[in-house]
Design an enzyme around this catalytic site. Structure first.
Site, PDB file in Angstrom:
ATOM      1  N   GLU A 153      19.731  17.655 -46.973  1.00 27.17           N
ATOM      2  CA  GLU A 153      19.486  15.942 -47.539  1.00 27.17           C
ATOM      3  C   GLU A 153      18.812  16.248 -48.438  1.00 27.17           C
ATOM      4  OE1 GLU A 153      15.509  13.906 -45.587  1.00 27.17           O
ATOM      5  OE2 GLU A 153      16.158  15.755 -44.622  1.00 27.17           O
ATOM      6  N   LYS A 169      17.365  10.712 -40.836  1.00 27.74           N
ATOM      7  CA  LYS A 169      16.686  10.577 -39.275  1.00 27.74           C
ATOM      8  C   LYS A 169      18.035  10.102 -38.701  1.00 27.74           C
ATOM      9  CE  LYS A 169      12.618  11.820 -39.137  1.00 27.74           C
ATOM     10  NZ  LYS A 169      12.814  13.574 -39.145  1.00 27.74           N
TER      11      LYS A 169
END
Length: 361
Positions: A153, A169
């Site tokens: 990420e 997410k």
């Protein structure tokens, strides 16, 4: 091994010859190549190195890393406590105090060979067993920093005045596992990141080039979005950190409420986990910092002796099922803990197969 020289390894580059260490983010706007780690709780360490050269992560050397056995790991929150925490967050959501909060737990295990433990050797294993776009090492034993990350990420990327963030997410074993809840959660956090960047970027410059793109990683899939903006005049690293830290994807929305709930429910500091880890090239005006997920670190001052730590968590919304959220934290940890224990043998590492025997990239 804790006397090994300082180094950092990111993006095919090896940084050695430590010149300076500071906690002042303004240094990142000066000169030089910096390795950066910011703990979730706010402790910042910036290390400037003098020698930067291309150097791919070496192949794992048999026996170079001895990790804990799989049954030696303990968790700051057990299954019952974690599920109770999920229910508590849902109660906060029902009361209108928060829309989403990330509930995490820190796992730890004693190091079987503390004197021989080198996070760069662990990075070599992770590169084969769990390749990740923002993987890296920071080894600064004298400053209490020994980190090996396999983060997928992006927290912050800088190219001159352009800033990007890539919040994740939504997690499942396959795309079919993803629910409407996962998409809603991603959009919620994108709005939070847009707001964070909007505090430090020129008015009207914040955009969302990509929304809820499916990314495949070893053993799991993620939904990933991209938020971009142009830094406002006079804004540098101090302002950027102040506006965006801790990363929105690992806190919740609204961030202030989520942080308050996290502090009440979690029983151990997150440390480098969920913080920021990466590099800044002040001379070129470029940088790439990952969100410190899928990250191992060594605590040599832990009670009872040096320990290896690893964090895992999940984003909780009103649509969350407590058992499913616990299972997500287990999924995120399982492969990494197997790699760090040495349970995935060298031939399996080269083939890069998941726990179901499927070949993964």
């Amino acid at each position: 091994m804790h006397d090994l020289p300082p180094l950092a390894r990111f993006g095919g580059l090896l940084a050695t010859d430590l010149r300076d260490v500071t906690t002042d983010p303004a240094a990142l706007d000066s000169t030089g190549f910096w390795a950066v780690t910011a703990d979730f709780e706010g402790r910042l360490v910036c290390a400037r190195f003098g020698d930067i050269r291309p150097d791919p992560v070496p192949a794992p050397v048999p026996g170079a890393w001895r990790g804990p056995d799989a049954d030696e790991w303990t968790s700051s929150l057990g299954r019952d406590a974690y599920i109770a925490g999920v229910r508590r967050i849902r109660a906060h959501i029902e009361a209108g105090e928060v829309y989403q909060a990330n509930l995490c737990r820190v796992m730890s295990a004693p190091l079987p060979d503390p004197a021989g433990a080198d996070v760069d050797a662990l990075t070599a294993l992770l590169a084969r067993g769990n390749p990740a776009p923002y993987a890296g090492t920071i080894r600064l034993p004298a400053h209490g920093v020994e980190i090996a990350t396999a983060s997928p990420e992006l927290y912050l990327r800088r190219t001159g005045r352009l800033v990007e963030s890539g919040p994740i997410k939504g997690t499942g074993r396959t795309a079919a596992d993803l629910l409407p809840k996962d998409h809603a959660e991603n959009v919620m956090i994108v709005d939070l990141v847009r707001n964070d960047l909007g505090r430090v970027c020129a008015t009207g410059s914040v955009t969302v080039p990509e929304l809820c793109v499916l990314e495949e990683h070893p053993g799991l899939v993620h939904l990933v979005s991209t938020v971009a903006g142009e830094l406002a005049d006079g804004a540098g690293w101090p302002e950027l950190f102040a506006a965006t830290f801790p990363p929105g994807s690992v806190t919740g929305a609204p961030k202030s409420s989520a942080l308050r709930i996290i502090e009440a429910l979690e029983t151990a500091p997150r440390g480098p986990y969920c913080g920021g880890i990466g590099w800044v090239d002040a001379d070129r005006g470029t940088a790439e910092l990952a969100v410190g997920i899928r990250t191992f670190w060594i605590d040599r001052k832990a009670p009872g002796g040096p320990r290896l730590l690893f964090g895992t968590g999940a984003g909780i919304t009103w649509g969350s099922d407590p058992d499913r959220e616990w299972a997500e934290t287990e999924l995120k940890a399982a492969r990494l803990l197997r790699v760090a224990s040495g349970a995935i043998e060298a031939n399996a590492l080269e083939a890069r197969t998941d726990e179901n025997g499927r070949t993964v990239r």
